[in-house]
Design a protein around this motif. Structure first.
Motif, PDB file in Angstrom:
ATOM      1  N   MET A 431       0.822  -1.209   0.000  1.00 48.97           N
ATOM      2  CA  MET A 431       0.000   0.000   0.000  1.00 48.97           C
ATOM      3  C   MET A 431       0.858   1.261   0.000  1.00 48.97           C
ATOM      4  SD  MET A 431      -1.266  -0.327   3.973  1.00 48.97           S
ATOM      5  CE  MET A 431      -1.194  -2.125   3.946  1.00 48.97           C
ATOM      6  N   ARG A 432       0.291   2.322  -0.487  1.00 51.34           N
ATOM      7  CA  ARG A 432       0.974   3.609  -0.402  1.00 51.34           C
ATOM      8  C   ARG A 432       1.021   4.050   1.062  1.00 51.34           C
ATOM      9  NH1 ARG A 432      -1.876   4.801  -5.679  1.00 51.34           N
ATOM     10  NH2 ARG A 432      -0.169   4.644  -7.207  1.00 51.34           N
ATOM     11  N   PRO A 433       2.059   4.777   1.476  1.00 46.34           N
ATOM     12  CA  PRO A 433       2.184   5.153   2.891  1.00 46.34           C
ATOM     13  C   PRO A 433       0.951   5.855   3.449  1.00 46.34           C
ATOM     14  CG  PRO A 433       4.225   5.613   1.732  1.00 46.34           C
ATOM     15  CD  PRO A 433       3.231   5.210   0.690  1.00 46.34           C
ATOM     16  N   GLU A 434       0.305   6.684   2.631  1.00 47.00           N
ATOM     17  CA  GLU A 434      -0.869   7.399   3.143  1.00 47.00           C
ATOM     18  C   GLU A 434      -2.035   6.445   3.406  1.00 47.00           C
ATOM     19  OE1 GLU A 434      -0.628   8.174  -1.406  1.00 47.00           O
ATOM     20  OE2 GLU A 434       0.737   7.981   0.336  1.00 47.00           O
ATOM     21  N   VAL A 435      -2.073   5.317   2.703  1.00 47.51           N
ATOM     22  CA  VAL A 435      -3.122   4.334   2.967  1.00 47.51           C
ATOM     23  C   VAL A 435      -2.883   3.681   4.320  1.00 47.51           C
ATOM     24  CG1 VAL A 435      -4.165   2.168   2.190  1.00 47.51           C
ATOM     25  CG2 VAL A 435      -3.541   3.934   0.523  1.00 47.51           C
ATOM     26  N   ILE A 496       8.479  -0.264 -10.947  1.00 47.32           N
ATOM     27  CA  ILE A 496       9.426  -0.890 -10.031  1.00 47.32           C
ATOM     28  C   ILE A 496       9.923   0.076  -8.973  1.00 47.32           C
ATOM     29  CG2 ILE A 496      11.506  -0.464 -11.404  1.00 47.32           C
ATOM     30  CD1 ILE A 496      10.584  -3.679  -9.454  1.00 47.32           C
ATOM     31  N   ASP A 497      10.018   1.367  -9.309  1.00 46.69           N
ATOM     32  CA  ASP A 497      10.443   2.333  -8.293  1.00 46.69           C
ATOM     33  C   ASP A 497       9.360   2.496  -7.233  1.00 46.69           C
ATOM     34  OD1 ASP A 497      12.869   2.828  -9.521  1.00 46.69           O
ATOM     35  OD2 ASP A 497      12.030   4.369 -10.827  1.00 46.69           O
ATOM     36  N   ASP A 498       8.078   2.374  -7.650  1.00 46.71           N
ATOM     37  CA  ASP A 498       6.974   2.572  -6.718  1.00 46.71           C
ATOM     38  C   ASP A 498       6.959   1.513  -5.630  1.00 46.71           C
ATOM     39  OD1 ASP A 498       4.716   3.750  -5.687  1.00 46.71           O
ATOM     40  OD2 ASP A 498       3.343   2.652  -6.975  1.00 46.71           O
ATOM     41  N   ILE A 499       7.295   0.275  -5.956  1.00 46.10           N
ATOM     42  CA  ILE A 499       7.226  -0.790  -4.957  1.00 46.10           C
ATOM     43  C   ILE A 499       8.221  -0.550  -3.828  1.00 46.10           C
ATOM     44  CG2 ILE A 499       8.914  -2.410  -5.961  1.00 46.10           C
ATOM     45  CD1 ILE A 499       6.921  -4.638  -5.271  1.00 46.10           C
ATOM     46  N   GLU A 500       9.309   0.129  -4.124  1.00 44.28           N
ATOM     47  CA  GLU A 500      10.291   0.399  -3.072  1.00 44.28           C
ATOM     48  C   GLU A 500       9.787   1.455  -2.095  1.00 44.28           C
ATOM     49  OE1 GLU A 500      12.215  -1.822  -3.311  1.00 44.28           O
ATOM     50  OE2 GLU A 500      12.513  -2.266  -5.422  1.00 44.28           O
ATOM     51  N   ARG A 501       8.828   2.262  -2.512  1.00 48.23           N
ATOM     52  CA  ARG A 501       8.308   3.315  -1.643  1.00 48.23           C
ATOM     53  C   ARG A 501       7.070   2.869  -0.873  1.00 48.23           C
ATOM     54  NH1 ARG A 501       9.354   6.327  -6.451  1.00 48.23           N
ATOM     55  NH2 ARG A 501       7.120   6.301  -6.968  1.00 48.23           N
ATOM     56  N   ARG A 502       6.562   1.701  -1.196  1.00 48.53           N
ATOM     57  CA  ARG A 502       5.315   1.259  -0.589  1.00 48.53           C
ATOM     58  C   ARG A 502       5.537   0.541   0.743  1.00 48.53           C
ATOM     59  NH1 ARG A 502       0.471   0.399  -4.010  1.00 48.53           N
ATOM     60  NH2 ARG A 502       0.726   1.753  -5.821  1.00 48.53           N
ATOM     61  N   LEU A 537     -12.936   3.314   3.197  1.00 44.28           N
ATOM     62  CA  LEU A 537     -11.912   4.310   2.895  1.00 44.28           C
ATOM     63  C   LEU A 537     -12.020   4.885   1.482  1.00 44.28           C
ATOM     64  CD1 LEU A 537      -8.724   2.750   4.564  1.00 44.28           C
ATOM     65  CD2 LEU A 537     -10.420   4.312   5.548  1.00 44.28           C
ATOM     66  N   GLY A 538     -12.661   4.204   0.554  1.00 42.97           N
ATOM     67  CA  GLY A 538     -12.809   4.721  -0.794  1.00 42.97           C
ATOM     68  C   GLY A 538     -11.477   5.004  -1.471  1.00 42.97           C
ATOM     69  N   LEU A 539     -10.632   3.998  -1.587  1.00 42.85           N
ATOM     70  CA  LEU A 539      -9.294   4.179  -2.149  1.00 42.85           C
ATOM     71  C   LEU A 539      -9.338   4.271  -3.674  1.00 42.85           C
ATOM     72  CD1 LEU A 539      -7.451   1.532   0.069  1.00 42.85           C
ATOM     73  CD2 LEU A 539      -7.668   3.995   0.473  1.00 42.85           C
ATOM     74  N   GLU A 540      -8.268   4.802  -4.252  1.00 42.64           N
ATOM     75  CA  GLU A 540      -8.124   4.926  -5.693  1.00 42.64           C
ATOM     76  C   GLU A 540      -7.392   3.704  -6.252  1.00 42.64           C
ATOM     77  OE1 GLU A 540      -9.384   7.328  -7.614  1.00 42.64           O
ATOM     78  OE2 GLU A 540     -10.312   8.167  -5.789  1.00 42.64           O
ATOM     79  N   PRO A 541      -7.569   3.428  -7.561  1.00 45.07           N
ATOM     80  CA  PRO A 541      -6.834   2.299  -8.152  1.00 45.07           C
ATOM     81  C   PRO A 541      -5.327   2.418  -7.923  1.00 45.07           C
ATOM     82  CG  PRO A 541      -8.535   3.051  -9.657  1.00 45.07           C
ATOM     83  CD  PRO A 541      -8.504   4.043  -8.518  1.00 45.07           C
ATOM     84  N   GLY A 542      -4.718   1.323  -7.520  1.00 39.91           N
ATOM     85  CA  GLY A 542      -3.280   1.304  -7.263  1.00 39.91           C
ATOM     86  C   GLY A 542      -2.895   1.678  -5.847  1.00 39.91           C
ATOM     87  N   ASP A 543      -3.835   2.209  -5.045  1.00 35.51           N
ATOM     88  CA  ASP A 543      -3.503   2.584  -3.663  1.00 35.51           C
ATOM     89  C   ASP A 543      -3.147   1.369  -2.812  1.00 35.51           C
ATOM     90  OD1 ASP A 543      -3.876   5.235  -4.140  1.00 35.51           O
ATOM     91  OD2 ASP A 543      -5.772   5.428  -3.068  1.00 35.51           O
ATOM     92  N   LEU A 544      -3.908   0.311  -2.995  1.00 31.57           N
ATOM     93  CA  LEU A 544      -3.719  -0.900  -2.201  1.00 31.57           C
ATOM     94  C   LEU A 544      -3.821  -2.100  -3.127  1.00 31.57           C
ATOM     95  CD1 LEU A 544      -3.565  -2.664   0.365  1.00 31.57           C
ATOM     96  CD2 LEU A 544      -6.036  -2.326   0.652  1.00 31.57           C
ATOM     97  N   ILE A 545      -2.742  -2.859  -3.234  1.00 31.18           N
ATOM     98  CA  ILE A 545      -2.693  -4.050  -4.076  1.00 31.18           C
ATOM     99  C   ILE A 545      -2.345  -5.246  -3.194  1.00 31.18           C
ATOM    100  CG2 ILE A 545      -1.510  -5.187  -5.997  1.00 31.18           C
ATOM    101  CD1 ILE A 545      -1.024  -2.413  -7.177  1.00 31.18           C
TER     102      ILE A 545
END
Length: 620
Positions: A431-435, A496-502, A537-545
């Motif tokens: 998940m993204r940190p804000e999630v 691939i860069d995004d997964i390192e920030r999640r 929470l009504g998340l956006e696509p890609g917020d939580l996988i």
């Protein structure tokens, strides 16, 4: 490892968190070999005190206070009175459903506080999970109501009833058996009614109570026990009840042993041994082929898994079930006691310590032949008074394990008897940190990182807490399905860069903070829990996988294992399979890249992102 502080991390936490995800997995899986979870020793002492004190000693004290022939101060009476089988089962079920059993504490993701279960289940507004919501009347929805809380409190009261009720004396027992007592049959009726009703509203409570283990004991106590306590009872009626009790424990052992067939269980043993407090490092390393470079299981691990594990759990219980020889029965009981002591000594994640104490102890009670107890020459399946009745009894006991092995998608791994088989449904949430921060909007939900940062007496620093939680992700990678799940994630995170920030979280720890309980059942953190989060929470696509893997059906025949990918905003977006052989051939950190995946279905309009994998063409 310190007494009140965890073992030091393998590198500075801030430097660790700057590493790529799979490099973090490499560092921590290699560190796990000698360090395990790195739990402070004081927590091991807490677990031991809870196991031997709160469960065993208090349970025996309750039994002593409500019976005539069991005395807390006379240990000889603990081993030849079958009423202890009943009372300790009820006491353990009560502890489990309160959260003071296997799901207690840090090894199940509860850090501060260490108690889940009851805190969530007496709170209206928390998430509940009905097994057939919308299909069974009055079970729709996923929010706990006041009615659910009242029903849960009724379950607690129904478990207190047989504990507090004085035992009745059995009027007629076989020659050679000492005086016996049983809990009155009527005392089990409320829990036999209320627990299934509770399960229809919230399967989490039903599973947390370990109903698959203890409700059969209560069912036979209410039926065969009523006959054994009747004025017209004969000694054969009491023999029937004791044989039924033996059948229950043997079916659990045999089911667990069969579940270990296949390629999964050998990968369970090395990380278990590595988590054993006080175990020599040389012994830990011997369970891997060439630690730290090759963390696949060694030949010793194979022997421990399939000789010390699978063989023992199948052959000895079958022998105990069939034997009429008292010496053979006693030796078998001692072997099973040693088996359970070994499991207990490893302090496995999801810590069924009390369950192991109960089964090891009851093996001695039912087959040890101590005092005026239950000799195999008298209490055996061949002397059951109504042999035809054994057919529906065995059918009832084997229903969950058989269906669960052929259709694991329909049955929790607990009724399937796949305890510690390594073949579990499971998930990894990314998940993204804000999630992660928004999860705190849900009632009672608090991420384990924040719990660790206020855990007394040694609160963690933020980076140290995140490193500790990554240990659980690394532990998953040490098992077969972990390598498949991380392969899936590397393909599906947008880049691939995004997964390192999640934020990466093991699905079991997610269930712990959202449902109040976890014990290895991935069905609790599949798309149904994801959907419950999305509705709130009504998340956006890609917020939580979420990468989710179902247990492998009939693992002894080694068919492909099924996975699916869940996007909180989009639902299930991909279904596919992998070969377990590919998983177990790789290192936990996937140095050769993701394993091959076979895509069997993709949601219309969905497009993968992430790391290109060595995958087969989609199946139409």
């Amino acid at each position: 490892m310190g007494f009140i502080s965890p073992s030091p991390p393998p590198m500075p936490p801030a430097d660790f968190l700057r590493l790529p995800l799979m490099e973090r997995i490499r560092v921590l899986t290699q560190h796990w070999v000698s360090d395990g979870f790195g739990t402070p020793r004081v927590l091991n002492i807490v677990y031991v005190l809870k196991m031997l004190g709160l469960y065993f000693a208090v349970g025996l004290a309750i039994t002593s206070a409500t019976t005539d022939f069991v005395s807390f101060t006379e240990p000889s009476t603990w081993f030849d009175n079958v009423v202890v089988y009943q009372k300790l089962a009820v006491w353990l079920m009560l502890l489990e459903v309160l959260g003071l059993g296997g799901a207690f504490g840090p090894l199940c993701g509860h850090f501060a506080p260490m108690l889940g279960n009851v805190r969530f289940w007496v709170r209206p507004g928390t998430i509940r999970m009905a097994p057939w919501a919308g299909k069974v009347p009055f079970t729709d929805g996923d929010t706990r109501t006041v009615g659910d809380v009242v029903l849960y409190l009724g379950v607690l009261a129904a478990l207190v009833l047989p504990l507090a009720t004085p035992a009745d004396r059995v009027l007629d027992v076989p020659v050679g058996t000492g005086p016996q007592e049983l809990v009155p049959a009527w005392a089990f009726v409320p829990i036999l009614v209320l627990m299934p009703l509770m399960g229809l509203r919230d399967k989490v409570v039903f599973l947390a109570a370990r109903s698959e283990q203890y409700l059969p004991i209560m069912l036979f106590s209410a039926t065969l026990g009523a006959i054994a306590l009747s004025d017209a009872a004969s000694p054969e009626n009491f023999v029937d009840l004791v044989v039924a009790f033996k059948m229950i424990i043997c079916v659990v052992w045999i089911g667990a042993g069969v579940s270990k067939l296949g390629q999964h269980f050998i990968n369970v043993v090395p990380p278990m041994v590595s988590n054993t407090p006080g175990q020599l490092n040389v012994v830990k390393r011997l369970h891997y082929r060439d630690a730290p470079h090759d963390l696949r299981p060694s030949r010793l691990a194979w022997f421990m898994a399939h000789v010390g594990g699978t063989t023992v759990e199948i052959l000895i219980p079958v022998t105990l079930l069939l034997t009429t020889n008292d010496t053979v029965a006693m030796l078998g009981a001692i072997a099973m006691l040693v088996f359970h002591i070994f499991i207990t000594s490893t302090f496995p994640l999801a810590v069924p310590l009390e369950w192991n104490v109960y089964f090891g102890y009851i093996a001695i009670v039912l087959w040890g032949g101590f005092g005026d107890g239950f000799s195999a020459s008298t209490y055996n399946i061949w002397d059951f008074s109504s042999p035809l009745l054994l057919i529906p009894m065995f059918a009832l006991l084997f229903f969950g394990p058989v269906l669960g092995n052929f259709r694991p998608d329909l049955v929790s791994f607990l009724p399937s008897m796949r305890q510690y088989a390594g073949n579990w449904a499971t998930s990894v949430w990314v998940m993204r940190p804000e999630v992660r921060d928004r999860l705190a909007e849900l009632p009672l939900v608090e991420d384990q990182r924040d719990q660790l940062m206020r855990m007394q007496p040694m609160p963690y620093e933020r980076d140290e807490a995140e490193l500790t939680l990554t240990k659980v992700a690394a532990w998953r990678a040490l098992h077969s399905q972990g390598r498949g799940l991380y392969s899936v994630l590397l393909e599906h995170v947008p880049d691939i860069d995004d997964i390192e920030r999640r934020v990466v979280r093991e699905g079991e720890f997610i269930a712990s903070i959202m449902l109040g309980w976890n014990f290895g059942d991935g069905h609790l953190h599949d798309e149904r829990l994801v959907a419950a989060v999305q509705r709130r929470l009504g998340l956006e696509p890609g917020d939580l996988i979420v990468a989710y893997a179902e247990s492998q059906a009939t693992p002894w025949s080694n068919p492909p294992q099924h996975y699916r990918v869940i996007d909180a905003a989009l639902g299930v977006v991909e279904r596919g399979t992998w070969n377990v052989s590919d998983c177990v051939a790789e290192q936990p950190w996937l140095p050769n890249g993701p394993i091959p995946l076979e895509v069997r279905w993709t949601a219309p309009g969905y497009r993968r992102g992430g790391n290109p994998a060595r995958r087969k063409d989609p199946v139409s």
